[in-house]
Scaffold this motif. Structure first.
Motif, PDB file in Angstrom:
ATOM      1  N   MET A  15     -76.395  36.559 -46.591  1.00 16.91           N
ATOM      2  CA  MET A  15     -77.487  35.792 -46.008  1.00 16.91           C
ATOM      3  C   MET A  15     -78.748  36.629 -45.821  1.00 16.91           C
ATOM      4  SD  MET A  15     -76.198  32.893 -46.023  1.00 16.91           S
ATOM      5  CE  MET A  15     -77.528  32.004 -45.253  1.00 16.91           C
ATOM      6  N   LEU A  16     -78.680  37.940 -46.059  1.00 18.48           N
ATOM      7  CA  LEU A  16     -79.876  38.768 -45.915  1.00 18.48           C
ATOM      8  C   LEU A  16     -80.863  38.458 -47.035  1.00 18.48           C
ATOM      9  CD1 LEU A  16     -78.536  42.321 -44.954  1.00 18.48           C
ATOM     10  CD2 LEU A  16     -79.674  40.670 -43.489  1.00 18.48           C
ATOM     11  N   LEU A  21     -95.433  38.982 -47.482  1.00 17.09           N
ATOM     12  CA  LEU A  21     -96.184  38.183 -46.515  1.00 17.09           C
ATOM     13  C   LEU A  21     -96.564  36.811 -47.061  1.00 17.09           C
ATOM     14  CD1 LEU A  21     -97.636  38.074 -43.748  1.00 17.09           C
ATOM     15  CD2 LEU A  21     -99.592  39.164 -44.863  1.00 17.09           C
ATOM     16  N   CYS A  22     -96.989  36.747 -48.325  1.00 17.06           N
ATOM     17  CA  CYS A  22     -97.464  35.476 -48.890  1.00 17.06           C
ATOM     18  C   CYS A  22     -96.359  34.640 -49.537  1.00 17.06           C
ATOM     19  CB  CYS A  22     -98.587  35.728 -49.893  1.00 17.06           C
ATOM     20  SG  CYS A  22     -98.074  36.441 -51.471  1.00 17.06           S
ATOM     21  N   GLY A  23     -95.172  35.217 -49.727  1.00 15.59           N
ATOM     22  CA  GLY A  23     -94.056  34.475 -50.312  1.00 15.59           C
ATOM     23  C   GLY A  23     -93.968  34.551 -51.828  1.00 15.59           C
ATOM     24  N   ALA A  24     -94.856  35.280 -52.474  1.00 13.92           N
ATOM     25  CA  ALA A  24     -94.826  35.395 -53.937  1.00 13.92           C
ATOM     26  C   ALA A  24     -93.632  36.195 -54.433  1.00 13.92           C
ATOM     27  CB  ALA A  24     -96.119  36.023 -54.457  1.00 13.92           C
ATOM     28  N   TYR A  27     -86.413  38.210 -52.248  1.00 11.94           N
ATOM     29  CA  TYR A  27     -85.185  38.866 -52.678  1.00 11.94           C
ATOM     30  C   TYR A  27     -84.020  38.451 -51.800  1.00 11.94           C
ATOM     31  CZ  TYR A  27     -86.070  42.061 -48.762  1.00 11.94           C
ATOM     32  OH  TYR A  27     -86.297  42.585 -47.514  1.00 11.94           O
ATOM     33  N   GLN A  28     -82.811  38.722 -52.309  1.00 19.21           N
ATOM     34  CA  GLN A  28     -81.578  38.500 -51.555  1.00 19.21           C
ATOM     35  C   GLN A  28     -80.708  39.728 -51.758  1.00 19.21           C
ATOM     36  OE1 GLN A  28     -79.673  34.643 -51.638  1.00 19.21           O
ATOM     37  NE2 GLN A  28     -77.696  35.621 -51.988  1.00 19.21           N
ATOM     38  N   ASP A 110     -86.316  38.445 -43.660  1.00 14.66           N
ATOM     39  CA  ASP A 110     -86.600  37.235 -42.882  1.00 14.66           C
ATOM     40  C   ASP A 110     -86.194  37.447 -41.426  1.00 14.66           C
ATOM     41  OD1 ASP A 110     -87.486  36.065 -45.231  1.00 14.66           O
ATOM     42  OD2 ASP A 110     -85.652  34.901 -45.546  1.00 14.66           O
ATOM     43  N   ASP A 111     -85.127  38.210 -41.209  1.00 13.26           N
ATOM     44  CA  ASP A 111     -84.662  38.551 -39.864  1.00 13.26           C
ATOM     45  C   ASP A 111     -84.533  40.070 -39.777  1.00 13.26           C
ATOM     46  OD1 ASP A 111     -83.523  38.810 -37.366  1.00 13.26           O
ATOM     47  OD2 ASP A 111     -81.585  37.938 -37.939  1.00 13.26           O
ATOM     48  N   PRO A 112     -85.635  40.785 -39.491  1.00 19.42           N
ATOM     49  CA  PRO A 112     -85.580  42.245 -39.454  1.00 19.42           C
ATOM     50  C   PRO A 112     -84.604  42.808 -38.428  1.00 19.42           C
ATOM     51  CG  PRO A 112     -87.853  41.488 -39.425  1.00 19.42           C
ATOM     52  CD  PRO A 112     -86.982  40.279 -39.252  1.00 19.42           C
TER      53      PRO A 112
END
Length: 128
Positions: A15-16, A21-24, A27-28, A110-112
């Motif tokens: 799930m990581l 910042l802009c979403g361009a 990654y997973q 997304d969740d640091p």
């Protein structure tokens, strides 16, 4: 460790996700990082615009690019620092002497809070 706890751990790792910042660039990660640190070196300070950078380390095959790709800047003979071409967000670090490893910024998750650094490096440059 039981089979159920192994599956729960794998699910958490799978799930990581993160990105710029802009979403361009997205990654997973397919595994937990094998290491993580706070770096206080001058290059990390300059490239991030902050007094330190938090990094997490993976084997290269554990990083899956979902969208876009990083643009790399050759910050020294062996080091490539990756960023988003559109927003400039610092995303990665790669040492060409170790081609099997890839380092990502913890702040780009997304969740640091999902990854905790283990130690500090280059503390002689640490801002007091």
């Amino acid at each position: 460790m039981t089979a159920d706890s192994n599956k729960a751990s794998e699910s958490k790792a799978l799930m990581l996700q993160g990105g710029c910042l802009c979403g361009a660039v997205r990654y997973q990660i397919s595994a937990e990082p094998f290491d993580a640190d706070y770096c206080h070196c001058k290059q990390c300070q300059k490239s991030s615009g902050a007094v330190f950078q938090a990094w997490m380390d993976f084997k290269i095959e554990q990083v899956n690019w979902l969208k876009g790709e990083v643009t790399e800047y050759f910050s020294s003979e062996h080091v490539r620092r990756g960023f988003c071409q559109q927003c400039g967000c610092s995303l990665s670090f790669r040492d060409t002497r170790y081609p099997d490893y890839f380092t990502l910024t913890i702040g780009s998750l997304d969740d640091p809070s999902a990854v905790k650094p283990n130690y500090h490096i280059y503390t002689a440059n640490q801002v007091k």
